[in-house]
Design an enzyme around this catalytic site. Structure first.
Site, PDB file in Angstrom:
ATOM      1  CG  ASP A  70      12.554  21.206  26.622  1.00 18.78           C
ATOM      2  OD1 ASP A  70      11.714  19.366  26.222  1.00 18.78           O
ATOM      3  OD2 ASP A  70      12.116  20.409  28.556  1.00 18.78           O
ATOM      4  CE  LYS A  96       6.688  17.654  28.673  1.00 16.49           C
ATOM      5  NZ  LYS A  96       8.201  17.314  28.092  1.00 16.49           N
ATOM      6  CG  MET A 117       6.508  25.061  36.235  1.00 19.42           C
ATOM      7  SD  MET A 117       6.083  23.295  36.150  1.00 19.42           S
ATOM      8  CE  MET A 117       6.976  22.634  36.992  1.00 19.42           C
TER       9      MET A 117
HETATM   10  C1  LIG Z   1       9.134  23.166  33.163  1.00 19.54           C
HETATM   11  S1  LIG Z   1       9.253  23.866  34.249  1.00 19.54           S
HETATM   12  C2  LIG Z   1      11.168  23.148  33.815  1.00 19.54           C
HETATM   13  C3  LIG Z   1      12.414  24.117  34.991  1.00 19.54           C
HETATM   14  C4  LIG Z   1      13.986  23.984  34.706  1.00 19.54           C
HETATM   15  N1  LIG Z   1      13.898  22.569  34.433  1.00 19.54           N
HETATM   16  C5  LIG Z   1      15.059  24.490  35.699  1.00 19.54           C
HETATM   17  O1  LIG Z   1      15.931  23.769  36.179  1.00 19.54           O
HETATM   18  O2  LIG Z   1      14.881  25.572  34.997  1.00 19.54           O
HETATM   19  C6  LIG Z   1       9.711  24.801  33.878  1.00 19.54           C
HETATM   20  C7  LIG Z   1       9.535  26.663  34.669  1.00 19.54           C
HETATM   21  O3  LIG Z   1      11.225  27.125  35.186  1.00 19.54           O
HETATM   22  C8  LIG Z   1      10.743  28.722  35.340  1.00 19.54           C
HETATM   23  N2  LIG Z   1      11.515  28.810  34.841  1.00 19.54           N
HETATM   24  C9  LIG Z   1      12.613  28.218  33.475  1.00 19.54           C
HETATM   25  N3  LIG Z   1      13.437  29.087  32.845  1.00 19.54           N
HETATM   26  C10 LIG Z   1      12.879  30.266  32.816  1.00 19.54           C
HETATM   27  C11 LIG Z   1      13.622  31.719  32.726  1.00 19.54           C
HETATM   28  N4  LIG Z   1      14.522  32.231  32.219  1.00 19.54           N
HETATM   29  N5  LIG Z   1      13.081  32.042  33.481  1.00 19.54           N
HETATM   30  C12 LIG Z   1      12.087  32.334  34.301  1.00 19.54           C
HETATM   31  N6  LIG Z   1      11.554  31.200  34.543  1.00 19.54           N
HETATM   32  C13 LIG Z   1      12.418  30.065  33.863  1.00 19.54           C
HETATM   33  C14 LIG Z   1       9.753  28.742  35.392  1.00 19.54           C
HETATM   34  O4  LIG Z   1       9.063  28.603  36.591  1.00 19.54           O
HETATM   35  C15 LIG Z   1       9.142  27.481  34.485  1.00 19.54           C
HETATM   36  O5  LIG Z   1       7.233  27.813  34.316  1.00 19.54           O
END
Ligand SMILES: C[S@@+](CC[C@H](N)C(=O)[O-])C[C@H]1O[C@@H](n2cnc3c(N)ncnc32)[C@H](O)[C@@H]1O
Length: 258
Positions: free
Chosen positions: A37, A59, A167
């Site tokens: 990803d 994505k 998100m």
């Molecule tokens: C499709 S979701 C996936 C979440 C992921 N499975 C998790 O447990 O962190 C994507 C969202 O995760 C959050 N996210 C993921 N990595 C991040 C990071 N390094 N810093 C801030 N937000 C993050 C944001 O809110 C982003 O829009």
């Protein structure tokens, strides 16, 4: 060696490879193919899985992602060809990551599949900003929701604990507006943590009534985690960032991108 292939769904943590689990590192080191990803430590795969073929199925807003059905088809096809396929996802695979759909697809196809839990950004981002999700006297629990689709703001307004939104940037004005309309205290502390664990991690703090305006003024963007609740007012951020989070991550980042 057809038939011995397998799939490992790996949670990659928030992005800094330092925050991978030992099991995740081992899985990557033995991968033949990695389907990665955009989030998580995908940028570091040349170091973590130098032997593997990397397929970017990431994505990204404004970019055509590889459809979920095609990702599942690739997982199954590569495993059936006898390969160890690692599906590297950001955070934890079972937190808004569609990891469970991929497990079900593999199982239905008779392909061996295991899951390596990862450090979710829901937990890591607040911690790296010095914000505890629970704190005696301030929050007895927390809830993690997606901003897309937006949950009922009135239900969130009635929740007695820390609210964590993933998100959520696009929906932030509607979310907060709805919560305030439902009687939520407008002075409640809140914070947005962008790109947690990366070299350019940034935390923006404001009373919740000002959060959306502050974020749009300074140009806060995804990926970001929103935290709403009294704990967001705790001011330990700088010390945490420098001693435990950003500084070591930053050094590793520089080593790996040299
Ligand atoms: C499709 S979701 C996936 C979440 C992921 N499975 C998790 O447990 O962190 C994507 C969202 O995760 C959050 N996210 C993921 N990595 C991040 C990071 N390094 N810093 C801030 N937000 C993050 C944001 O809110 C982003 O829009």
């Amino acid at each position: 060696v057809t038939g011995l292939g397998r799939v490992t769904i790996v949670g990659g943590g928030p992005g800094d490879p330092d925050l991978l689990t030992v099991r995740a590192v081992r899985a990557l080191a033995s991968a033949d193919v990695v389907l990665a990803d955009r989030l998580g430590p995908a940028w570091a795969l040349a170091e973590l899985a130098p032997q593997a073929v990397v397929v970017d199925v990431g994505k990204e807003p404004g970019r055509q992602p590889v459809p979920q059905a095609e990702i599942e088809r690739l997982l199954i096809a590569h495993a059936r060809a006898g390969l160890h396929v690692v599906r590297l996802k950001g955070g934890d695979p079972f937190v808004f990551g569609r990891g469970s759909e991929e497990v079900l697809a593999c199982a239905a196809a008779g392909v061996a599949v295991t899951v390596v839990p990862g450090l979710s950004s829901a937990l890591a981002a607040p911690a790296l900003a010095g914000i505890p999700l629970t704190h005696r006297g301030l929050a007895r629990g927390f809830t993690v929701v997606t901003g897309h689709p937006l949950p009922d703001p009135a239900v969130l307004a009635g929740y007695d604990g820390t609210i964590v939104v993933l998100m959520g940037m696009a929906a932030l004005p509607d979310l907060v507006g709805g919560m305030l309309a439902a009687g939520f205290d407008p002075a409640t502390p809140s914070a947005v943590i962008e790109r947690a664990s990366m070299h350019d991690q940034r935390t923006t703090r404001a009373a919740v009534r000002d959060l959306a305006g502050t974020c749009s003024r300074i140009g806060v963007t995804s990926p970001a985690v929103i935290v709403i609740g009294a704990v967001a007012g705790l001011g330990a951020a700088a010390a945490y960032d420098d001693e435990l989070g950003r500084d070591p991550g930053h050094r590793l980042w520089k080593t790996m991108t040299r």
